[in-house]
Write an enzyme that holds these catalytic residues in place. Structure first.
Site, mmCIF file in Angstrom:
data_model
loop_
_atom_site.group_PDB
_atom_site.id
_atom_site.type_symbol
_atom_site.label_atom_id
_atom_site.label_comp_id
_atom_site.label_asym_id
_atom_site.label_seq_id
_atom_site.Cartn_x
_atom_site.Cartn_y
_atom_site.Cartn_z
ATOM 1 N N ASP A 29 2.514 -3.720 1.244
ATOM 2 C CA ASP A 29 1.861 -2.647 2.251
ATOM 3 C C ASP A 29 1.713 -3.308 3.947
ATOM 4 O O ASP A 29 0.715 -4.586 4.406
ATOM 5 C CB ASP A 29 0.391 -2.465 2.316
ATOM 6 N N LYS A 45 2.079 5.063 4.212
ATOM 7 C CA LYS A 45 0.841 4.621 3.942
ATOM 8 C C LYS A 45 -0.292 5.213 5.046
ATOM 9 O O LYS A 45 0.733 4.847 6.533
ATOM 10 C CB LYS A 45 0.408 3.320 3.584
ATOM 11 N N LYS A 96 0.717 7.150 -0.091
ATOM 12 C CA LYS A 96 -0.645 6.677 0.113
ATOM 13 C C LYS A 96 -1.190 6.641 0.638
ATOM 14 O O LYS A 96 -0.980 6.277 2.565
ATOM 15 C CB LYS A 96 0.198 4.983 -0.110
#
Length: 263
Positions: free
Chosen positions: A138, A201, A230
């Site tokens: 991430d 995300k 996400k």
């Protein structure tokens, strides 16, 4: 004009300009009853809290996290069959050993939480994390470059981390929605999609705000039906998590995973 119509209008206007530059396609939409939605709603059916477990990244990113807390995080991830544990790079090798053979993945963060690191240092972080056993990365985009209009810098930064990954590595671009305008959110999502990331995300959870239904819906409209989204930051209970899935999220990042799946 209601919120749904406003999101659609903003997306259409920004995407028209962006597509002229990049040549990328605009996501299509379908009509569902009286509601116009992109065909990319998650499609995940959640009937009970435990149905969310496979979509949760069980998260502990606090700087003062102790080994005993990491042990608990891993044990809970195994017990509840969460998708992954999301931890700081220091803990990757430790978690990889503890979780080997359990089916729980190891997720870590890069350029976290500000995203303003040099691309070379981000790439090094990425390679080291993967070598230590990380399955998912991430990374925080260069937020300042995006807000300065330096789109090429943002894209180059995304590519540097993508190149540092293995083919099997799941990549997620954290765009930090709380700090962006809707136009900037659309551009960030399109860049991540163009470079080939698996997910976009919402948030680090460290910038003062987290995921919102509005942002997840906008992101879903922007990236289309196949790319992962996400939702992370500020998701504390089952109803909040379910709302994110309904808006189009396919992964939930939260430190409240146990509470969520227990309803």
């Amino acid at each position: 004009m209601n919120q749904e119509e406003l999101i659609t209008k903003i997306t259409q206007e920004v995407m028209k300009k962006f597509n002229e530059i990049t040549g990328t396609e605009k996501p299509s939409s379908v009509t569902k009853g009286k509601r116009t939605v992109n065909e990319c709603e998650s499609g995940i059916i959640i009937n009970a809290p435990m149905d969310l477990a496979p979509y949760i990244d069980h998260t502990l990113l606090k700087p003062d996290a102790k080994q005993s807390q990491i042990d608990q995080l891993c044990q809970e991830a195994i017990q509840y069959h969460f998708c992954s544990v999301c931890i700081q790079p220091y803990w990757v090798s430790y978690c990889a050993k503890k979780l080997r053979g359990t089916g729980v993945k190891v997720c870590t963060v890069v350029g976290f939480p500000l995203g303003a690191n040099d691309s070379r240092s981000k790439a090094y972080e990425t390679r080291q994390a993967i070598e230590d056993g990380a399955h998912e990365i991430d990374m925080v985009i260069n937020i300042g470059a995006l807000k300065s209009g330096n789109i090429k810098m943002v894209e180059d930064d995304l590519r540097a981390i993508k190149r540092a990954c293995r083919q099997t590595t799941i990549t997620k671009a954290i765009i930090e929605t709380f700090l962006l305008t809707d136009d900037e959110k659309v551009i960030a999502c399109q860049l991540a999609k163009k470079v080939g990331y698996d997910f976009v995300k919402t948030s680090t959870g460290f910038a003062g705000g987290g995921a919102t239904v509005h942002d997840v819906a906008l992101m879903r409209r922007t990236v289309g039906p196949k790319m992962g989204i996400k939702a992370a930051g500020g998701i504390h209970n089952f109803e909040e998590a379910k709302a994110m899935i309904a808006a189009g999220a396919t992964r939930i990042g939260t430190s409240s995973g146990v509470k969520i799946v227990n309803g």
